[in-house]
Every structure is written in C-alpha cells, then in structure tokens.
Design a protein around this motif. Structure first.
Motif, short mmCIF file in Angstrom:
data_model
loop_
_atom_site.label_atom_id
_atom_site.label_comp_id
_atom_site.label_asym_id
_atom_site.label_seq_id
_atom_site.Cartn_x
_atom_site.Cartn_y
_atom_site.Cartn_z
N ALA A 129 0.83 -1.21 0.00
CA ALA A 129 0.00 0.00 0.00
C ALA A 129 0.87 1.26 0.00
O ALA A 129 0.59 2.21 -0.74
N ALA A 130 1.92 1.27 0.81
CA ALA A 130 2.81 2.44 0.85
C ALA A 130 3.49 2.66 -0.49
O ALA A 130 3.57 3.79 -0.98
N LEU A 131 3.98 1.58 -1.09
CA LEU A 131 4.63 1.70 -2.40
C LEU A 131 3.67 2.22 -3.45
O LEU A 131 4.01 3.10 -4.25
N PHE A 132 2.47 1.70 -3.47
CA PHE A 132 1.52 2.11 -4.49
C PHE A 132 1.08 3.56 -4.30
O PHE A 132 1.02 4.34 -5.24
N LEU A 133 0.82 3.98 -3.05
CA LEU A 133 0.39 5.36 -2.82
C LEU A 133 1.50 6.36 -3.11
O LEU A 133 1.25 7.42 -3.69
N HIS A 134 2.73 6.02 -2.73
CA HIS A 134 3.83 6.96 -2.92
C HIS A 134 4.37 6.93 -4.35
O HIS A 134 4.55 7.97 -4.98
N CYS A 135 4.64 5.73 -4.86
CA CYS A 135 5.31 5.61 -6.16
C CYS A 135 4.35 5.68 -7.35
O CYS A 135 4.70 6.25 -8.38
N LEU A 136 3.17 5.11 -7.22
CA LEU A 136 2.25 5.08 -8.36
C LEU A 136 1.23 6.20 -8.33
O LEU A 136 0.98 6.83 -9.35
#
Length: 174
Positions: A129-136
């Motif tokens: 979730a953190a990767l998707f919210l920040h990176c994507l």
C-alpha cells in the motif's frame, strides 16, 4: 439559464453540487474514479478481480454514508482508503486460514510484468500500500502516512523494506 439545473462540477473524485440530487453526484464520483481506483488497487491486491471487488465494497460503504460524505473535499481518497482497508483485512483473514506459498497463482495476467506482480504479492499489504500510494499515485510521504493511519517514519520504513524486498526478489542492480 434560469429554470435549468446546472450539472455538477467534477474534478478527479471531487464533486461540487450546484444543484441536483445526491444520486447524480454519487454516480459522477463513481464514474470519474472507479476505473482509476481499480487500476490502483490491482497493484495492491495483484488481482484485477479482487481489486474490482474491494473498490465496489468501498463504494457500497460510501453510498451508505453519502449524505455525510458528499461534502468532503476528496471523496476518492476516502474510497481508496476504505478499499485498502478491505483488501488488507481480506489478506489477513486469508493468511490466518491458508498457508501462503512461494509461487502464488495470478488471475489472468494481462501484463508482461508477471515477475513484478509475483514479487508485489509476496510483500506484506502495508508495504504494498505504501509503495503504491507513494510511487504510483504520487502522494507525498505525509499524505501516505495520513491515508494509512501511520506515522511518517513507519511509512518510510515500509517503503525502504518494500523496495529492498523487490530489489532482492527481482535481482535489480541499482
């Protein structure tokens, strides 16, 4: 013109009703953000079918609260947060009942990036979730922390661990 109801003004998950009924504005939010949210949640769930299911569940919960929620600045962010919570809750229940394997199957992979999806699936949901919210999605660190109800330092840790795990799994050299 006098006598005519103006259409709601729509902007990326935000709807300002100038005139019109609640169902029309809810439909506008759904129409404008459903596909985007399903795409984003597919990254978290690694399954388009599961993403569609959790997003629809989130919209169902939104409809139950629509009289209070329609005044929010960014309804799409609320729906995304609820969908993330639903996805994480399902993952936790599944984890309790079924042992995870090293080679999970994918539901109709349509991407050539099957290895990335498999690697993402192996990450714990908070890291995903953190990767998707920040990176994507491109949210700043503080906004990611707010959406995940976590401290900024915790989000930084999740991002670091998630990126390190992906790098190891995919053997990417920096």
């Amino acid at each position: 013109m006098a006598g005519e109801d103006p259409e709601p003004v729509e902007t990326r998950g935000r709807v300002e009703e100038k005139a019109g009924d609640a169902q029309t504005s809810f439909e506008a939010v759904h129409r404008d953000s459903y596909s985007r949210l399903v795409g984003q949640l597919t990254t978290v769930t690694t399954s388009r079918v599961e993403a569609e299911d959790v997003v629809q569940e989130a919209f169902s919960r939104l409809w139950e609260r629509w009289s209070r929620m329609q005044g929010y600045d960014n309804v799409e962010a609320w729906v995304r947060r609820v969908a993330l919570n639903v996805a994480i809750g399902r993952w936790r229940r599944l984890r309790r009942h079924i042992a995870l394997t090293d080679a999970p199957s994918l539901d109709d992979p349509t991407s050539s990036d099957v290895a990335v999806l498999l690697a993402l699936r192996r990450l714990p949901p908070p890291q995903r979730a953190a990767l998707f919210l920040h990176c994507l999605v491109g949210l700043p660190m503080d906004d990611v922390a707010a959406e995940l109800s976590a401290k900024t330092g915790t989000v930084k840790s999740w991002l670091h661990r998630g990126r390190s795990s992906l790098e190891t799994q995919l053997r990417i050299k920096s």
